[in-house]
Design a protein around this motif. Structure first.
Motif, short mmCIF file in Angstrom:
data_model
loop_
_atom_site.label_atom_id
_atom_site.label_comp_id
_atom_site.label_asym_id
_atom_site.label_seq_id
_atom_site.Cartn_x
_atom_site.Cartn_y
_atom_site.Cartn_z
N THR A 1 11.00 -18.42 -0.61
CA THR A 1 12.50 -18.03 -0.95
C THR A 1 13.40 -18.69 0.18
O THR A 1 12.81 -19.44 0.88
N HIS A 2 14.48 -18.80 0.06
CA HIS A 2 15.52 -19.56 0.89
C HIS A 2 15.30 -19.04 2.39
O HIS A 2 15.59 -17.84 2.68
N GLY A 3 15.40 -19.79 3.45
CA GLY A 3 15.27 -19.67 4.75
C GLY A 3 14.65 -20.66 5.69
O GLY A 3 14.16 -21.45 5.43
N PRO A 4 15.09 -20.66 7.00
CA PRO A 4 14.72 -21.68 7.98
C PRO A 4 13.01 -21.54 8.19
O PRO A 4 12.53 -22.51 8.53
N LEU A 5 12.35 -20.69 7.87
CA LEU A 5 10.99 -20.78 8.00
C LEU A 5 10.23 -21.78 7.22
O LEU A 5 9.42 -22.29 7.58
N MET A 6 10.77 -21.49 5.91
CA MET A 6 10.21 -22.77 4.87
C MET A 6 10.33 -24.18 5.45
O MET A 6 9.63 -24.88 5.36
N GLY A 7 11.74 -24.35 5.92
CA GLY A 7 12.10 -25.82 6.36
C GLY A 7 11.25 -26.02 7.60
O GLY A 7 10.67 -27.15 7.68
N TRP B 1 10.91 -6.63 8.17
CA TRP B 1 10.63 -7.74 7.24
C TRP B 1 9.42 -8.54 7.55
O TRP B 1 9.39 -8.88 8.56
N ARG B 2 8.48 -8.32 6.56
CA ARG B 2 7.14 -8.99 6.82
C ARG B 2 7.23 -10.36 6.07
O ARG B 2 7.20 -10.27 4.99
N HIS B 3 6.90 -11.40 6.76
CA HIS B 3 6.61 -12.62 6.21
C HIS B 3 5.17 -12.95 5.81
O HIS B 3 4.26 -12.78 6.59
N LEU B 4 4.84 -13.12 4.48
CA LEU B 4 3.53 -13.46 4.11
C LEU B 4 3.43 -14.74 3.53
O LEU B 4 4.13 -15.27 2.77
N LEU B 5 2.16 -15.51 3.82
CA LEU B 5 1.61 -16.68 3.10
C LEU B 5 0.67 -16.24 2.15
O LEU B 5 -0.40 -15.59 2.56
N ALA C 1 7.05 -18.54 15.45
CA ALA C 1 7.11 -18.18 16.89
C ALA C 1 8.15 -19.09 17.19
O ALA C 1 8.94 -18.69 18.26
N GLU C 2 8.44 -20.49 17.04
CA GLU C 2 9.24 -21.36 17.36
C GLU C 2 10.77 -20.73 16.72
O GLU C 2 11.78 -20.89 17.57
N ALA C 3 10.95 -20.10 15.72
CA ALA C 3 12.34 -19.70 15.17
C ALA C 3 12.60 -18.39 15.95
O ALA C 3 13.81 -17.93 16.28
N THR C 4 11.52 -17.64 16.51
CA THR C 4 11.92 -16.41 17.36
C THR C 4 12.30 -16.91 18.62
O THR C 4 13.28 -16.43 19.44
#
Length: 319
Positions: free
Chosen positions: A102-108, A267-271, A295-298
């Motif tokens: 989904t759209h979001g900075p974690l994907m990038g 919100w829980r991020h899953l792979l 962790a970097e985004a945090t």
């Protein structure tokens, strides 16, 4: 306009859902987009496909004709596509990283890390508002990994895939930097009872969980406007709305993110990946990079980093 597979999928989705609103939710798009597309399809075919009323959308005689053909064509095309993907996967001995999210900075951030570590291997992405679409594509072999999010303690969205948690974030509220509560360490949800709300589209129970949190706080929220991330940010910046966001949202000019007292939403991020897919062998490394990206985004959001010091149950999952 020539009829395409995506048009048949839309008509089938409306028939299955029984209304344009529910079809829009299942497809992960705005209701206005579904209505506009249906209108173009009906003009191309020369008549109405659905009669719409208080009871929802019911196929007309022309609609039943189109649906009858769609129920034959769509499974046949899906079977062909799945078989071709399986055949191509069996022949391929090249490490690939086909990411869906989904759209979001974690994907990038994950894409950036994989491209840096594997400069000679193909890294591609597919983005969608629909978590179900991403799961289906991963299960059928059209994607190698799905990076998705679920509300709170909701179960993973597909039993066919193997899932690992990347991290869990609280949901913060986005406010214009001139808002009366912008400087608060946290804000109680009931103090925002008069706010207009904005968020990005999504499936699952998040909207229901938000309404339940507001009910516990003693009020009913105004209708939630769902739109793209850039529009959400703009509406908050100009003071038109309060937004809901994951705490990893980076600092943005004109707005602040404020923790909600009691952390009523998370919100829980899953792979996810298919355990029998060729890419399963690279899953541990991809998971490691996804957690490093989280962790970097945090760290990029100082307010979230400070908040985590007293809420250690949130944040990135340790290896």
């Amino acid at each position: 306009m020539e009829l395409e597979l995506r048009h048949l999928k839309l008509v089938h989705a409306i028939a299955e859902a029984g209304s344009l609103t529910r079809a829009a939710t299942s497809l992960g798009v705005a209701q206005s987009a579904v209505s506009g597309q249906l209108g173009r399809i009906e003009r191309a075919l020369g008549g109405a496909l659905f009669s719409r009323g208080r009871e929802g959308a019911r196929p007309t005689a022309l609609g039943e004709l189109v649906l009858g053909r769609a129920r034959v064509v769509l499974p046949a095309v899906r079977e062909l596509q799945d078989e071709a993907v399986r055949f191509a996967n069996a022949l391929s001995d090249v490490a690939r990283f086909r990411l869906g999210g989904t759209h979001g900075p974690l994907m990038g951030a994950l894409l950036d890390r994989l491209a840096a570590v594997h400069p000679d291997e193909p890294v591609t992405t597919h983005t969608s508002w629909s978590v179900q679409e991403l799961c289906d594509m991963t299960a059928s072999g059209r994607l190698d990994f799905a990076l998705v999010g679920v509300c709170g303690e909701s179960p993973p969205p597909s039993e066919q895939l193997q899932w690992r948690t990347v991290g869990t974030d609280p949901v913060f509220v986005m406010l214009a930097d001139g808002h009366p509560y912008a400087g608060e360490d946290e804000v109680r949800l009931e103090r925002l009872r008069d706010a207009r709300w904005v968020s990005v589209p999504g499936e699952g129970c998040f909207a229901d969980c938000f309404s339940a949190a507001c009910a516990r706080a003693g009020f009913t929220p105004s209708a939630m406007l769902e739109t793209d991330p850039a529009s959400c940010v703009h509406l908050v910046q100009v003071g038109r709305a309060a937004g809901l966001c994951r705490a990893t949202m980076p600092p943005t000019p004109g707005l602040v993110t404020v923790p909600i007292a009691g952390t009523p939403l998370s919100w829980r991020h899953l792979l996810g990946w298919h355990p029998d897919a060729p890419a399963a062998g690279t899953a541990p490394a991809v998971l490691m990079h996804a957690r490093a990206a989280h962790a970097e985004a945090t760290r990029r959001n100082p307010r979230y980093a400070r908040w985590l010091a007293t809420h250690p149950q949130y944040g990135t999952i340790s290896p």
